[in-house]
Motif scaffolding. Structure first.
Motif, PDB file in Angstrom:
ATOM      1  N   GLY A  60     -12.669  28.518  17.720  1.00 54.16           N
ATOM      2  CA  GLY A  60     -13.789  28.149  16.859  1.00 54.16           C
ATOM      3  C   GLY A  60     -14.316  26.761  17.162  1.00 54.16           C
ATOM      4  N   THR A  61     -13.438  25.771  17.199  1.00 57.57           N
ATOM      5  CA  THR A  61     -13.809  24.404  17.551  1.00 57.57           C
ATOM      6  C   THR A  61     -12.822  23.888  18.583  1.00 57.57           C
ATOM      7  OG1 THR A  61     -12.482  23.510  15.728  1.00 57.57           O
ATOM      8  CG2 THR A  61     -14.817  23.910  15.293  1.00 57.57           C
ATOM      9  N   ARG A  62     -13.224  22.841  19.277  1.00 58.42           N
ATOM     10  CA  ARG A  62     -12.372  22.337  20.357  1.00 58.42           C
ATOM     11  C   ARG A  62     -11.148  21.604  19.817  1.00 58.42           C
ATOM     12  NH1 ARG A  62     -13.037  16.826  21.438  1.00 58.42           N
ATOM     13  NH2 ARG A  62     -14.794  15.828  20.364  1.00 58.42           N
ATOM     14  N   SER A  63     -10.087  21.634  20.596  1.00 58.21           N
ATOM     15  CA  SER A  63      -8.894  20.873  20.280  1.00 58.21           C
ATOM     16  C   SER A  63      -9.059  19.455  20.813  1.00 58.21           C
ATOM     17  CB  SER A  63      -7.661  21.525  20.924  1.00 58.21           C
ATOM     18  OG  SER A  63      -6.539  20.662  20.840  1.00 58.21           O
ATOM     19  N   ARG A  64      -8.896  18.472  19.967  1.00 56.24           N
ATOM     20  CA  ARG A  64      -9.081  17.081  20.373  1.00 56.24           C
ATOM     21  C   ARG A  64      -7.835  16.498  21.028  1.00 56.24           C
ATOM     22  NH1 ARG A  64     -13.765  15.112  17.950  1.00 56.24           N
ATOM     23  NH2 ARG A  64     -14.616  16.490  16.344  1.00 56.24           N
ATOM     24  N   THR A  65      -6.736  17.231  20.987  1.00 54.46           N
ATOM     25  CA  THR A  65      -5.480  16.739  21.565  1.00 54.46           C
ATOM     26  C   THR A  65      -4.954  17.643  22.667  1.00 54.46           C
ATOM     27  OG1 THR A  65      -4.158  17.934  19.918  1.00 54.46           O
ATOM     28  CG2 THR A  65      -4.827  15.677  19.369  1.00 54.46           C
ATOM     29  N   GLY A  66      -5.630  18.760  22.899  1.00 48.86           N
ATOM     30  CA  GLY A  66      -5.156  19.713  23.897  1.00 48.86           C
ATOM     31  C   GLY A  66      -4.244  20.777  23.331  1.00 48.86           C
ATOM     32  N   VAL A  67      -3.752  20.574  22.097  1.00 50.56           N
ATOM     33  CA  VAL A  67      -2.881  21.566  21.472  1.00 50.56           C
ATOM     34  C   VAL A  67      -3.747  22.722  20.959  1.00 50.56           C
ATOM     35  CG1 VAL A  67      -1.215  22.005  19.630  1.00 50.56           C
ATOM     36  CG2 VAL A  67      -1.250  19.778  20.788  1.00 50.56           C
ATOM     37  N   PRO A  68      -3.501  23.952  21.420  1.00 52.12           N
ATOM     38  CA  PRO A  68      -4.348  25.084  21.008  1.00 52.12           C
ATOM     39  C   PRO A  68      -4.307  25.327  19.497  1.00 52.12           C
ATOM     40  CG  PRO A  68      -3.024  25.673  22.928  1.00 52.12           C
ATOM     41  CD  PRO A  68      -2.491  24.351  22.420  1.00 52.12           C
ATOM     42  N   LYS A  69      -5.447  25.657  18.944  1.00 52.58           N
ATOM     43  CA  LYS A  69      -5.540  26.034  17.538  1.00 52.58           C
ATOM     44  C   LYS A  69      -5.375  27.549  17.415  1.00 52.58           C
ATOM     45  CE  LYS A  69      -8.697  22.257  16.377  1.00 52.58           C
ATOM     46  NZ  LYS A  69     -10.008  21.895  15.779  1.00 52.58           N
ATOM     47  N   ASN A 113      -6.328  19.641  30.092  1.00 48.30           N
ATOM     48  CA  ASN A 113      -6.715  18.246  30.343  1.00 48.30           C
ATOM     49  C   ASN A 113      -8.195  17.928  30.198  1.00 48.30           C
ATOM     50  OD1 ASN A 113      -4.032  17.562  30.878  1.00 48.30           O
ATOM     51  ND2 ASN A 113      -4.254  18.010  33.067  1.00 48.30           N
ATOM     52  N   SER A 114      -9.055  18.877  29.878  1.00 48.97           N
ATOM     53  CA  SER A 114     -10.459  18.477  29.692  1.00 48.97           C
ATOM     54  C   SER A 114     -10.623  17.619  28.430  1.00 48.97           C
ATOM     55  CB  SER A 114     -11.384  19.686  29.656  1.00 48.97           C
ATOM     56  OG  SER A 114     -11.264  20.393  28.454  1.00 48.97           O
ATOM     57  N   TRP A 115      -9.675  17.729  27.507  1.00 42.47           N
ATOM     58  CA  TRP A 115      -9.736  16.897  26.301  1.00 42.47           C
ATOM     59  C   TRP A 115      -9.605  15.410  26.646  1.00 42.47           C
ATOM     60  CZ3 TRP A 115      -5.832  13.643  24.561  1.00 42.47           C
ATOM     61  CH2 TRP A 115      -4.595  13.774  25.213  1.00 42.47           C
ATOM     62  N   ASN A 116      -8.962  15.127  27.805  1.00 44.91           N
ATOM     63  CA  ASN A 116      -8.783  13.733  28.213  1.00 44.91           C
ATOM     64  C   ASN A 116     -10.114  13.041  28.507  1.00 44.91           C
ATOM     65  OD1 ASN A 116      -5.995  12.812  28.258  1.00 44.91           O
ATOM     66  ND2 ASN A 116      -5.625  14.499  29.673  1.00 44.91           N
ATOM     67  N   LEU A 117     -11.131  13.821  28.841  1.00 42.52           N
ATOM     68  CA  LEU A 117     -12.451  13.224  29.054  1.00 42.52           C
ATOM     69  C   LEU A 117     -12.981  12.573  27.783  1.00 42.52           C
ATOM     70  CD1 LEU A 117     -13.915  16.058  31.269  1.00 42.52           C
ATOM     71  CD2 LEU A 117     -14.021  13.643  31.890  1.00 42.52           C
ATOM     72  N   LEU A 118     -12.527  13.074  26.637  1.00 42.14           N
ATOM     73  CA  LEU A 118     -12.994  12.556  25.345  1.00 42.14           C
ATOM     74  C   LEU A 118     -11.869  11.875  24.560  1.00 42.14           C
ATOM     75  CD1 LEU A 118     -15.216  15.596  24.280  1.00 42.14           C
ATOM     76  CD2 LEU A 118     -15.963  13.455  25.330  1.00 42.14           C
ATOM     77  N   VAL A 139      -2.026  30.483  25.532  1.00 46.65           N
ATOM     78  CA  VAL A 139      -1.241  29.355  25.037  1.00 46.65           C
ATOM     79  C   VAL A 139      -0.091  29.034  25.991  1.00 46.65           C
ATOM     80  CG1 VAL A 139       0.286  28.587  23.168  1.00 46.65           C
ATOM     81  CG2 VAL A 139      -1.877  29.739  22.629  1.00 46.65           C
ATOM     82  N   SER A 140       0.473  30.057  26.616  1.00 50.19           N
ATOM     83  CA  SER A 140       1.590  29.826  27.544  1.00 50.19           C
ATOM     84  C   SER A 140       1.175  28.996  28.745  1.00 50.19           C
ATOM     85  CB  SER A 140       2.154  31.173  28.027  1.00 50.19           C
ATOM     86  OG  SER A 140       1.271  31.812  28.927  1.00 50.19           O
ATOM     87  N   GLY A 141      -0.120  29.017  29.048  1.00 50.50           N
ATOM     88  CA  GLY A 141      -0.608  28.252  30.202  1.00 50.50           C
ATOM     89  C   GLY A 141      -1.153  26.889  29.860  1.00 50.50           C
ATOM     90  N   VAL A 142      -1.092  26.506  28.580  1.00 53.02           N
ATOM     91  CA  VAL A 142      -1.615  25.210  28.148  1.00 53.02           C
ATOM     92  C   VAL A 142      -0.457  24.229  28.021  1.00 53.02           C
ATOM     93  CG1 VAL A 142      -2.848  23.950  26.350  1.00 53.02           C
ATOM     94  CG2 VAL A 142      -3.534  26.287  26.928  1.00 53.02           C
ATOM     95  N   ILE A 143      -0.574  23.108  28.704  1.00 54.54           N
ATOM     96  CA  ILE A 143       0.444  22.071  28.648  1.00 54.54           C
ATOM     97  C   ILE A 143       0.016  21.057  27.614  1.00 54.54           C
ATOM     98  CG2 ILE A 143       1.680  20.283  29.938  1.00 54.54           C
ATOM     99  CD1 ILE A 143       0.982  21.876  32.485  1.00 54.54           C
ATOM    100  N   SER A 144       0.678  21.062  26.468  1.00 55.97           N
ATOM    101  CA  SER A 144       0.300  20.177  25.372  1.00 55.97           C
ATOM    102  C   SER A 144       1.058  18.853  25.485  1.00 55.97           C
ATOM    103  CB  SER A 144       0.610  20.840  24.025  1.00 55.97           C
ATOM    104  OG  SER A 144      -0.075  22.080  23.931  1.00 55.97           O
ATOM    105  N   LYS A 145       0.391  17.781  25.148  1.00 62.73           N
ATOM    106  CA  LYS A 145       1.013  16.448  25.179  1.00 62.73           C
ATOM    107  C   LYS A 145       1.172  15.921  23.773  1.00 62.73           C
ATOM    108  CE  LYS A 145      -0.602  15.121  29.769  1.00 62.73           C
ATOM    109  NZ  LYS A 145      -1.332  14.104  30.563  1.00 62.73           N
TER     110      LYS A 145
END
Length: 244
Positions: A159-168, A194-199, A238-244
């Motif tokens: 629905g909206t972007r994740s600002r930390t990279g952690v999937p909603k 890592n596209s969240w790192n741009l912001l 989600v399994s392919g997303v590396i959350s920090k």
């Protein structure tokens, strides 16, 4: 130090990014009105290549990993997590042979050179989040469109972007509408990192040196229980997303 350096580089980035949008707006108009759909879609692909190159000013690099054999002769529902607006140009460019269309909020349909024009004329769905009836109608039209023309729809179920990279958690209504109206589609899960790192500093200044990665997972047929299918798609992404 990096944040300090990002100020002048961000200004330079916005100048070139804005120029690309302004220059390609009349190009899109000419392509669409004089030469038709295929010319217009090629102009959109080239625009998004330039938008990616603009982010190189910020030291952004891209890796798009797609080892899947995805057919072009049937509709696709591309499902992905969402980390920033900069998710979109690489998807448009690297998935260009599948004619990607987007599910976008209605506010983006006006006022933005190139972007608004493409969303209104390129086959995408503009949904009003305050009007569920209108949103469902737009999704139904998009589903029927890709089913008829063997094209692809890109949907961000968070629905909206994740600002930390952690999937909603996924909101499943829109995806269910798409599945119902494009029953022969393949579902293609994509994980974005890592596209969240741009912001990471907000809209200004931009983050520097981001390595944005996309991973295309094996496509899934629409079969069996829809809720279980969507859960499996979400788990794969989600399994392919590396959350920090």
């Amino acid at each position: 130090m990096q944040k300090l350096l990002s100020y002048p580089l961000t200004i330079l980035f916005f100048i070139f990014f804005g120029l690309a949008l302004v220059i390609f707006h009349p190009i899109q108009w000419i392509c669409f009105n004089l030469f038709g759909y295929n010319a217009h879609r090629k102009s959109v692909f080239i625009l998004n290549w330039f938008l990616m190159r603009c982010t190189n000013i910020l030291g952004t690099r891209y890796k798009f990993e797609n080892e899947q054999e995805i057919p072009t002769g049937r509709p696709l529902i591309i499902v992905t997590n969402h980390q920033s607006m900069y998710d979109i140009p690489p998807i448009v460019w690297y998935m260009r042979k599948y004619h990607p269309k987007f599910v976008s909020k209605i506010e983006l349909g006006k006022g933005i050179p190139s972007v608004s024009y493409n969303l209104r004329h390129g086959g995408s769905a503009l949904i009003d989040r305050k009007d569920p009836k209108q949103s469902i109608s737009e999704l139904q039209k998009l589903g029927k469109y890709i089913e008829e023309h063997n094209r692809s729809a890109v949907i961000f179920p968070e629905g909206t972007r994740s600002r930390t990279g952690v999937p909603k958690p996924f909101r499943t209504t829109g995806l269910k509408v798409m599945i119902k109206n494009a029953p022969s589609a393949l579902i293609v899960p994509i994980s974005i990192n890592n596209s969240w790192n741009l912001l990471r500093f907000g809209q200004f200044p931009m983050g520097l040196g981001s390595f944005v990665k996309f991973k295309v997972h094996p496509p899934m047929e629409i079969e069996g229980n829809v809720d279980e299918l969507i859960a499996a798609v979400e788990k794969q992404i989600v399994s392919g997303v590396i959350s920090k």
